[in-house]
Design an enzyme around this catalytic site. Structure first.
Site, PDB file in Angstrom:
ATOM      1  N   ASN A 149       4.467   9.445  12.328  1.00 42.99           N
ATOM      2  CA  ASN A 149       3.914   8.799  11.137  1.00 42.99           C
ATOM      3  C   ASN A 149       2.447   9.202  11.044  1.00 42.99           C
ATOM      4  O   ASN A 149       1.613   8.684  11.779  1.00 42.99           O
ATOM      5  CB  ASN A 149       4.072   7.277  11.287  1.00 42.99           C
ATOM      6  CG  ASN A 149       3.435   6.509  10.142  1.00 42.99           C
ATOM      7  OD1 ASN A 149       2.998   7.093   9.153  1.00 42.99           O
ATOM      8  ND2 ASN A 149       3.372   5.195  10.277  1.00 42.99           N
TER       9      ASN A 149
ATOM     10  N   LYS B  37       0.366   8.709   8.772  1.00 39.43           N
ATOM     11  CA  LYS B  37      -0.458   7.736   8.043  1.00 39.43           C
ATOM     12  C   LYS B  37      -1.405   8.472   7.068  1.00 39.43           C
ATOM     13  O   LYS B  37      -1.022   9.494   6.518  1.00 39.43           O
ATOM     14  CB  LYS B  37      -1.202   6.827   9.024  1.00 39.43           C
ATOM     15  CG  LYS B  37      -0.232   6.171  10.023  1.00 39.43           C
ATOM     16  CD  LYS B  37      -0.823   5.057  10.817  1.00 39.43           C
ATOM     17  CE  LYS B  37       0.219   4.496  11.762  1.00 39.43           C
ATOM     18  NZ  LYS B  37      -0.245   3.381  12.564  1.00 39.43           N
TER      19      LYS B  37
ATOM     20  N   HIS C 223       6.523  -0.845   6.952  1.00 37.32           N
ATOM     21  CA  HIS C 223       5.558  -0.671   8.042  1.00 37.32           C
ATOM     22  C   HIS C 223       4.593  -1.860   8.036  1.00 37.32           C
ATOM     23  O   HIS C 223       4.208  -2.346   6.963  1.00 37.32           O
ATOM     24  CB  HIS C 223       4.796   0.648   7.868  1.00 37.32           C
ATOM     25  CG  HIS C 223       3.985   0.987   9.082  1.00 37.32           C
ATOM     26  ND1 HIS C 223       2.770   0.396   9.331  1.00 37.32           N
ATOM     27  CD2 HIS C 223       4.240   1.799  10.140  1.00 37.32           C
ATOM     28  CE1 HIS C 223       2.307   0.845  10.495  1.00 37.32           C
ATOM     29  NE2 HIS C 223       3.184   1.701  10.995  1.00 37.32           N
TER      30      HIS C 223
ATOM     31  N   GLU D  70       1.528  -2.092   8.418  1.00 41.34           N
ATOM     32  CA  GLU D  70       0.292  -1.895   7.649  1.00 41.34           C
ATOM     33  C   GLU D  70       0.535  -2.155   6.173  1.00 41.34           C
ATOM     34  O   GLU D  70      -0.349  -2.646   5.467  1.00 41.34           O
ATOM     35  CB  GLU D  70      -0.246  -0.472   7.893  1.00 41.34           C
ATOM     36  CG  GLU D  70      -0.876  -0.368   9.278  1.00 41.34           C
ATOM     37  CD  GLU D  70      -0.817   1.012   9.906  1.00 41.34           C
ATOM     38  OE1 GLU D  70      -0.563   2.001   9.205  1.00 41.34           O
ATOM     39  OE2 GLU D  70      -1.026   1.083  11.137  1.00 41.34           O
TER      40      GLU D  70
ATOM     41  N   GLU E  48       8.004  -2.253  15.983  1.00 43.65           N
ATOM     42  CA  GLU E  48       6.592  -1.965  16.200  1.00 43.65           C
ATOM     43  C   GLU E  48       5.814  -3.269  16.300  1.00 43.65           C
ATOM     44  O   GLU E  48       5.430  -3.843  15.269  1.00 43.65           O
ATOM     45  CB  GLU E  48       6.041  -1.135  15.039  1.00 43.65           C
ATOM     46  CG  GLU E  48       6.766   0.181  14.840  1.00 43.65           C
ATOM     47  CD  GLU E  48       5.893   1.209  14.141  1.00 43.65           C
ATOM     48  OE1 GLU E  48       5.718   2.284  14.699  1.00 43.65           O
ATOM     49  OE2 GLU E  48       5.371   0.919  13.053  1.00 43.65           O
TER      50      GLU E  48
ATOM     51  N   GLY F 118      -1.907   1.244  17.215  1.00 38.67           N
ATOM     52  CA  GLY F 118      -3.264   1.803  17.156  1.00 38.67           C
ATOM     53  C   GLY F 118      -4.262   1.097  18.048  1.00 38.67           C
ATOM     54  O   GLY F 118      -5.470   1.314  17.936  1.00 38.67           O
TER      55      GLY F 118
ATOM     56  N   SER G 116       1.268   2.612  19.992  1.00 37.39           N
ATOM     57  CA  SER G 116       0.547   3.270  21.082  1.00 37.39           C
ATOM     58  C   SER G 116       1.469   4.003  22.051  1.00 37.39           C
ATOM     59  O   SER G 116       1.236   4.026  23.258  1.00 37.39           O
ATOM     60  CB  SER G 116      -0.340   2.266  21.824  1.00 37.39           C
ATOM     61  OG  SER G 116      -1.286   1.703  20.937  1.00 37.39           O
TER      62      SER G 116
ATOM     63  N   GLY H 175       2.377   7.136  15.859  1.00 39.95           N
ATOM     64  CA  GLY H 175       1.253   7.243  14.931  1.00 39.95           C
ATOM     65  C   GLY H 175       0.236   8.244  15.456  1.00 39.95           C
ATOM     66  O   GLY H 175       0.405   9.455  15.329  1.00 39.95           O
TER      67      GLY H 175
HETATM   68  P1  PGA Z   1       0.329   4.230  16.823  1.00 44.90           P
HETATM   69  O1  PGA Z   1       1.087   3.847  15.465  1.00 44.90           O
HETATM   70  O2  PGA Z   1       1.258   5.140  17.594  1.00 44.90           O
HETATM   71  O3  PGA Z   1      -0.922   4.913  16.402  1.00 44.90           O
HETATM   72  O4  PGA Z   1       0.084   2.945  17.565  1.00 44.90           O
HETATM   73  C1  PGA Z   1       2.473   3.675  15.403  1.00 44.90           C
HETATM   74  C2  PGA Z   1       2.893   3.329  14.009  1.00 44.90           C
HETATM   75  O5  PGA Z   1       2.213   2.524  13.351  1.00 44.90           O
HETATM   76  O6  PGA Z   1       3.914   3.843  13.489  1.00 44.90           O
END
Ligand code: PGA
Length: 252
Positions: free
Chosen positions: A9, A11, A96, A98, A168, A174, A213, A234
């Site tokens: 992803n 983003k 997601h 976010e 997630e 993140g 992460s 991510g």
């Molecule tokens: P991250 O994000 O690996 O940067 O923690 C994962 C995601 O939000 O899909």
């Protein structure tokens, strides 16, 4: 056997040219990855066209990061599922955290997006996960159950067979703070149990990805768990070597 998947992803990162470069980097290294793993990348909308072009013949599948609730018309700034599908994109990430958190997406919004995805043959990668305070107050199972019941339970069995789930935990996205492999397994097994309540044995075939992460150093331990079928990556998906190293956690 459930399909193993490692999905990146991206983003809101990279320019279209950088995205094409990243795709090419991943394609170059793909031979090191077990053929049993499906690699997917989810670039921003602006990159889908050139990245889809560059991905032709590589075996790397494309996903969008979202789609509109409506089919077409006066919805300034929106991108429809049919526009996305017309580029050869196969998946769409929906729900997601976010988008739920910053753009107020509710189950109502997501039911509409699901319908758009299915009318255009896009397979949804549906994200679920609890916030830190929900875990701390022991509500994580209830929150995830509601996210599944309010959206996934509305699907037909045929639609359900196309869905990928991504667990997630919001506190892990993140933040550098990963769920332990035991926490991931516990939740993935719970998700499969909830899905089986509605869809029976078909839930055994659903790929459930872990996200938050996930990186080369922890992917192997997470993916070794019986109900963890891969990852939604991510930050680490923005470096071709790291993304491939994660995918290589599945032995050849
Ligand atoms: P991250 O994000 O690996 O940067 O923690 C994962 C995601 O939000 O899909």
């Amino acid at each position: 056997m459930r399909q193993k998947i490692v999905a990146g992803n991206w983003k809101m990162n990279t320019t279209p040219a950088e995205g094409v470069g990243l795709l090419k980097g991943v394609a170059e290294l793909k031979k090191e990855v077990c053929a049993c793993v499906r690699l997917i990348v989810a670039p921003p909308y602006t990159h889908l066209c050139p990245v889809a072009e560059a991905a032709k013949g590589t075996g790397i599948a494309l996903s969008s990061q979202d789609c509109a609730t409506e089919a077409k018309g006066a919805y300034t700034g929106e991108v429809s599922a049919s526009m996305i599908a017309s580029l050869g994109v196969e998946y769409v990430i929906l729900g997601h955290s976010e988008r739920r958190q910053y753009y107020g997406e509710t189950s109502d919004t997501l039911n509409k997006k699901m319908a758009q995805a299915f009318s255009n043959d896009l397979a949804p990668i549906y994200c679920v996960g609890e916030k830190l305070e929900e875990r701390e107050t022991n509500r994580h199972f209830d929150v995830v159950r509601a996210q599944l019941e309010e959206v996934i339970f509305n699907l037909t069995s045929e639609q359900f067979s196309k869905v990928v789930i991504a667990y997630e935990p919001v506190w892990a996205i993140g933040t550098g703070k990963t769920a332990t492999s035991d926490q991931a397994q516990e939740m993935h097994a719970f998700i499969r149990k909830v899905l089986a309540e509605k869809f029976g044995d078909a839930a055994q075939e659903t790929s459930i990805l872990y996200g938050g992460s996930c990186k080369p150093s922890n992917a192997a331990e997470l993916f070794a768990k019986p109900d963890v079928d891969g990852g939604l990556i991510g930050g680490a998906s923005l470096v071709a070597e790291d993304f491939i190293a994660i995918a290589k956690s599945f032995a050849k």
